[in-house]
Write a protein that holds these residues in place. Structure first.
Motif, PDB file in Angstrom:
ATOM      1  N   LEU A  73      39.947  44.274  51.063  1.00  0.00           N
ATOM      2  CA  LEU A  73      38.951  45.304  50.737  1.00  0.00           C
ATOM      3  C   LEU A  73      39.593  46.340  49.811  1.00  0.00           C
ATOM      4  O   LEU A  73      40.795  46.608  49.913  1.00  0.00           O
ATOM      5  N   PHE A  74      38.789  46.927  48.958  1.00  0.00           N
ATOM      6  CA  PHE A  74      39.317  47.878  47.983  1.00  0.00           C
ATOM      7  C   PHE A  74      38.435  49.132  47.905  1.00  0.00           C
ATOM      8  O   PHE A  74      37.266  49.112  48.244  1.00  0.00           O
ATOM      9  N   ALA A 109      30.600  42.155  44.516  1.00  0.00           N
ATOM     10  CA  ALA A 109      30.837  40.738  44.246  1.00  0.00           C
ATOM     11  C   ALA A 109      31.859  40.223  45.245  1.00  0.00           C
ATOM     12  O   ALA A 109      32.565  41.001  45.898  1.00  0.00           O
ATOM     13  N   ALA A 121      35.090  37.595  45.495  1.00  0.00           N
ATOM     14  CA  ALA A 121      36.031  36.782  44.722  1.00  0.00           C
ATOM     15  C   ALA A 121      36.731  35.816  45.666  1.00  0.00           C
ATOM     16  O   ALA A 121      37.228  36.212  46.722  1.00  0.00           O
ATOM     17  N   GLY A 125      39.756  33.073  45.643  1.00  0.00           N
ATOM     18  CA  GLY A 125      40.875  32.613  44.836  1.00  0.00           C
ATOM     19  C   GLY A 125      41.008  33.378  43.532  1.00  0.00           C
ATOM     20  O   GLY A 125      41.434  32.829  42.517  1.00  0.00           O
ATOM     21  N   GLY A 126      40.629  34.661  43.549  1.00  0.00           N
ATOM     22  CA  GLY A 126      40.782  35.503  42.358  1.00  0.00           C
ATOM     23  C   GLY A 126      39.715  35.313  41.303  1.00  0.00           C
ATOM     24  O   GLY A 126      39.839  35.816  40.191  1.00  0.00           O
ATOM     25  N   GLU A 183      41.681  32.656  49.614  1.00  0.00           N
ATOM     26  CA  GLU A 183      42.028  34.067  49.449  1.00  0.00           C
ATOM     27  C   GLU A 183      40.743  34.759  49.005  1.00  0.00           C
ATOM     28  O   GLU A 183      40.224  34.476  47.922  1.00  0.00           O
ATOM     29  N   ALA A 205      38.358  38.298  48.435  1.00  0.00           N
ATOM     30  CA  ALA A 205      38.332  39.753  48.229  1.00  0.00           C
ATOM     31  C   ALA A 205      36.901  40.190  47.984  1.00  0.00           C
ATOM     32  O   ALA A 205      36.129  39.491  47.329  1.00  0.00           O
ATOM     33  N   ILE A 235      34.702  42.761  46.018  1.00  0.00           N
ATOM     34  CA  ILE A 235      34.876  43.574  44.819  1.00  0.00           C
ATOM     35  C   ILE A 235      33.671  44.501  44.664  1.00  0.00           C
ATOM     36  O   ILE A 235      32.623  44.101  44.133  1.00  0.00           O
TER      37      ILE A 235
END
Lengths: 92, 182
Positions: free
Chosen positions: A19-20, A63, A65, A67-68, A82, A84, A86
């Motif tokens: 999380l960001f 959004a 993500a 795997g990046g 992986e 995340a 966004i």
């Protein structure tokens, strides 16, 4: 932070979700772990919202993500992915 | 056979040599120190460039009437680096650039300091100018970097515009334009 995945279907793998920014502030942590048996991004969204109701409004505008790479709701999230979240970006 | 002085073989050779001396295209950088904008500009110098453009984004001291002390930037660094590299590659092709450099700062950036620098070079000015604007628009839409405004009133405010673009998600967007999460 460990989250009880109830009412999620229990799987045999733990999925770590990063999380960001404001999303991390809302959740009170920079990553969460949920039990995950595999499924779509859409299922991941609803699972995460059920586990962390506080992030739901921002999650709907964010959004995902895998795997990046930005993933659509139909994309599959493997157990070892992986992941995340966004939230709307504001660089520059 | 006489060759035209501007199009004859001698100048063709000269042109070929010029085209070899393009700016080295360094990877976009995420840095935690002050950005040397002149170094960013110098990095896109190319013998065949007729125009070089430098854009810098700086921390504004006043937003919506509220004084800002500083901005704090954070990123999903691996993904942001990948996104910036893809945008750089696309800009080089789309605008036929000779050089393209992107540097974005992370961490605290004081009022007036540079948070992002973009430099482009091209044979003609229009493409260099357009490329810089296109890159900034794309960075603001899709690169996973976020700013947190540290207000003079003591409030920390993560800036999350209305929604990620449709290209990044398939859910129906909600929320007003430039809505901020407090």
């Amino acid at each position: 932070m460990q989250i009880d995945p109830t009412p999620l279907a229990r799987g045999n793998a733990t999925l770590r979700i990063s999380l960001f920014a404001g999303m991390a502030d809302l959740a009170g942590c920079r990553a969460v772990e949920i039990e995950w048996a595999g499924g779509s991004v859409a299922l991941l969204r609803s699972s995460l919202a059920a586990a962390l109701p506080a992030i739901e409004p921002l999650l709907g505008r964010s959004a995902v993500a895998v795997g990046g790479v930005y993933a659509t709701n139909e994309a599959t999230v493997p157990c070892d992915a992986e992941v995340a979240i966004i939230p709307p970006v504001s660089g520059g | 056979m006489q060759h035209h002085p501007l199009t004859g073989p001698a100048n063709t050779v000269a042109a070929a040599k010029l085209s070899e001396k393009q700016a080295p295209t360094g990877k976009p950088m995420l840095v935690r120190h002050a950005i040397d904008s002149q170094a960013v500009l110098a990095s896109v110098a190319a013998d065949n460039a007729g125009a070089s453009v430098l854009f810098v984004g700086t921390t504004r001291g006043l937003t919506s009437g509220v004084a800002t002390l500083s901005l704090e930037y954070e990123a999903h660094e691996m993904m942001a680096s990948d996104c910036l590299a893809k945008l750089q590659a696309e800009a080089l092709t789309r605008f036929e650039l000779l050089g393209c450099a992107i540097v974005h700062r992370l961490g605290a950036v004081a009022v007036g300091a540079i948070s992002v620098a973009i430099a482009t070079s091209a044979p003609h000015r229009r493409n260099a100018l357009r490329a810089a604007e296109w890159l900034m628009d794309r960075i603001k839409q899709e690169v996973p970097i976020w700013k947190c405004e540290q207000g003079a009133d003591g409030v920390r405010l993560w800036v999350h515009p209305a929604s990620m673009p449709q290209s990044c998600l398939t859910m129906t967007a909600s929320g007003g334009e430039h809505e901020q999460y407090r």
